[in-house]
Write a protein that holds these residues in place. Sequence first.
Motif, PDB file in Angstrom:
ATOM      1  N   LEU A 177      31.588  48.944  36.995  1.00  0.00           N
ATOM      2  CA  LEU A 177      33.018  49.151  36.832  1.00  0.00           C
ATOM      3  C   LEU A 177      33.579  49.495  38.211  1.00  0.00           C
ATOM      4  N   THR A 178      34.851  49.219  38.454  1.00  0.00           N
ATOM      5  CA  THR A 178      35.412  49.525  39.779  1.00  0.00           C
ATOM      6  C   THR A 178      36.255  50.801  39.763  1.00  0.00           C
ATOM      7  N   THR A 179      36.294  51.475  38.591  1.00  0.00           N
ATOM      8  CA  THR A 179      36.950  52.784  38.508  1.00  0.00           C
ATOM      9  C   THR A 179      35.929  53.774  37.952  1.00  0.00           C
ATOM     10  N   ILE A 186      43.189  45.088  29.010  1.00  0.00           N
ATOM     11  CA  ILE A 186      43.608  44.245  30.139  1.00  0.00           C
ATOM     12  C   ILE A 186      44.371  45.141  31.099  1.00  0.00           C
ATOM     13  N   HIS A 187      43.972  45.151  32.371  1.00  0.00           N
ATOM     14  CA  HIS A 187      44.690  45.952  33.364  1.00  0.00           C
ATOM     15  C   HIS A 187      44.629  45.227  34.700  1.00  0.00           C
ATOM     16  N   PHE A 188      45.246  45.810  35.724  1.00  0.00           N
ATOM     17  CA  PHE A 188      45.272  45.101  37.008  1.00  0.00           C
ATOM     18  C   PHE A 188      45.164  46.040  38.197  1.00  0.00           C
ATOM     19  N   HIS A 189      44.803  45.440  39.316  1.00  0.00           N
ATOM     20  CA  HIS A 189      44.669  46.163  40.577  1.00  0.00           C
ATOM     21  C   HIS A 189      45.510  45.462  41.645  1.00  0.00           C
ATOM     22  N   THR A 190      46.200  46.249  42.472  1.00  0.00           N
ATOM     23  CA  THR A 190      46.934  45.671  43.599  1.00  0.00           C
ATOM     24  C   THR A 190      46.518  46.392  44.876  1.00  0.00           C
ATOM     25  N   PHE A 231      43.687  40.804  37.813  1.00  0.00           N
ATOM     26  CA  PHE A 231      43.654  41.316  36.445  1.00  0.00           C
ATOM     27  C   PHE A 231      42.220  41.392  35.967  1.00  0.00           C
ATOM     28  N   HIS A 232      41.913  42.434  35.203  1.00  0.00           N
ATOM     29  CA  HIS A 232      40.595  42.594  34.600  1.00  0.00           C
ATOM     30  C   HIS A 232      40.717  42.538  33.087  1.00  0.00           C
ATOM     31  N   LEU A 233      39.962  41.610  32.495  1.00  0.00           N
ATOM     32  CA  LEU A 233      39.887  41.503  31.043  1.00  0.00           C
ATOM     33  C   LEU A 233      38.564  42.168  30.670  1.00  0.00           C
ATOM     34  N   ALA A 263      44.153  42.663  45.080  1.00  0.00           N
ATOM     35  CA  ALA A 263      42.954  42.267  44.352  1.00  0.00           C
ATOM     36  C   ALA A 263      41.739  43.008  44.895  1.00  0.00           C
ATOM     37  N   GLU A 264      40.731  43.215  44.058  1.00  0.00           N
ATOM     38  CA  GLU A 264      39.519  43.928  44.472  1.00  0.00           C
ATOM     39  C   GLU A 264      38.460  42.985  45.035  1.00  0.00           C
ATOM     40  N   HIS A 265      38.186  41.883  44.345  1.00  0.00           N
ATOM     41  CA  HIS A 265      37.217  40.915  44.875  1.00  0.00           C
ATOM     42  C   HIS A 265      37.864  40.114  45.998  1.00  0.00           C
TER      43      HIS A 265
END
Length: 235
Positions: free
Chosen positions: A183-185, A100-104, A119-121, A106-108
Motif C-alpha cells: 500500500l502507498t499509505t 476508489i481514491h487518488f493521489h496528486t 487513481f487507485h481502484l 501520480a505516485e508511479h
Amino acid sequence: MKNIRNMDVEWSYSGERGPEHWGTLCDWFAEGAAFPDQSPIRLSVDSINEKKLIGSDSITFHYKKEVFTEKEFKNTMHFVPPNTESFIVYADQTYHLTDIHFHTPAEHLLEEQEYPIEFHLVHMNDLGQNLVVGCLFNLTRDVNKFTELRTLVEGSIRTHEFYFDPSVFLPEKRSHFHYTGSLTTPPTKGPIPWFVFQEVGQMDRQLVESLKEGMLALNSRPLQDRKGRPVYLVE
Ligand SMILES: [Zn+2]
C-alpha cells in the motif's frame, strides 16, 4: 507502544509525520513498513522482466454501475461502494472493489514521466487481502467521459452519494504493468498485487478541483526502491 488503529494516528506528506517517518508513528505502521517491497516504483517498458499475455495471467474486470458514497480519510477523497457489487478476478480469486481514491501528483513514474494524478481502484478478497489497480491521467478542461461523473459529484453536495460505473476509470487498451508491492499509505503493508495501466487517460480538471477542495495539494508517496523485483508487462 500500544497498537493504535490507523484512523487515530495522524500522518502527513511532509514534516515530522511525513513519509520518511510513517514507520515510526505506531506499531501497526511499523509492521507495514517492515515489508521489504514497497510502492510506488518506476515503471518502464525497457526495464520489465517479461511480457505476459492478457488472459493467461491477469485480471478480468466485472464492474457495474452501483452506488458510491464520497468520504474523506487518509488525506484524500474516496468513493466507497457500500454494496461492493463490482469485482475483478485474478488468479482464480474474486476481489471486490472497496474503494476508489487518488493521489496528486501520480505516485508511479511511467517511462520517467510524472503525471498529475493517479487513481487507485482498491479491491479486497474474502481473506481481507488487497489488490490495487492504478490509473494515470493528464488533466483536461475538455468535455470527456468524466464530465458526467463531475456533474454527479457536484450535484450530490448534500447526500454525497451517486451512481456510476467504475469502468469509467479504465482505459480502452488494457495493457498494464504488474508487480508485487505495498500500500502507498500507512500502514504500507504488503504483499499487494499491483496493476498499473500503460495508457494514460484524460481526467476532468474541474472534477479533481472540486474533490480536492480543502485537501493537501500534494498527497503522493515518494518513489521506493525496486530492489530487483520482477515487473511484468501484460498485453
Ligand atoms: Zn492510493
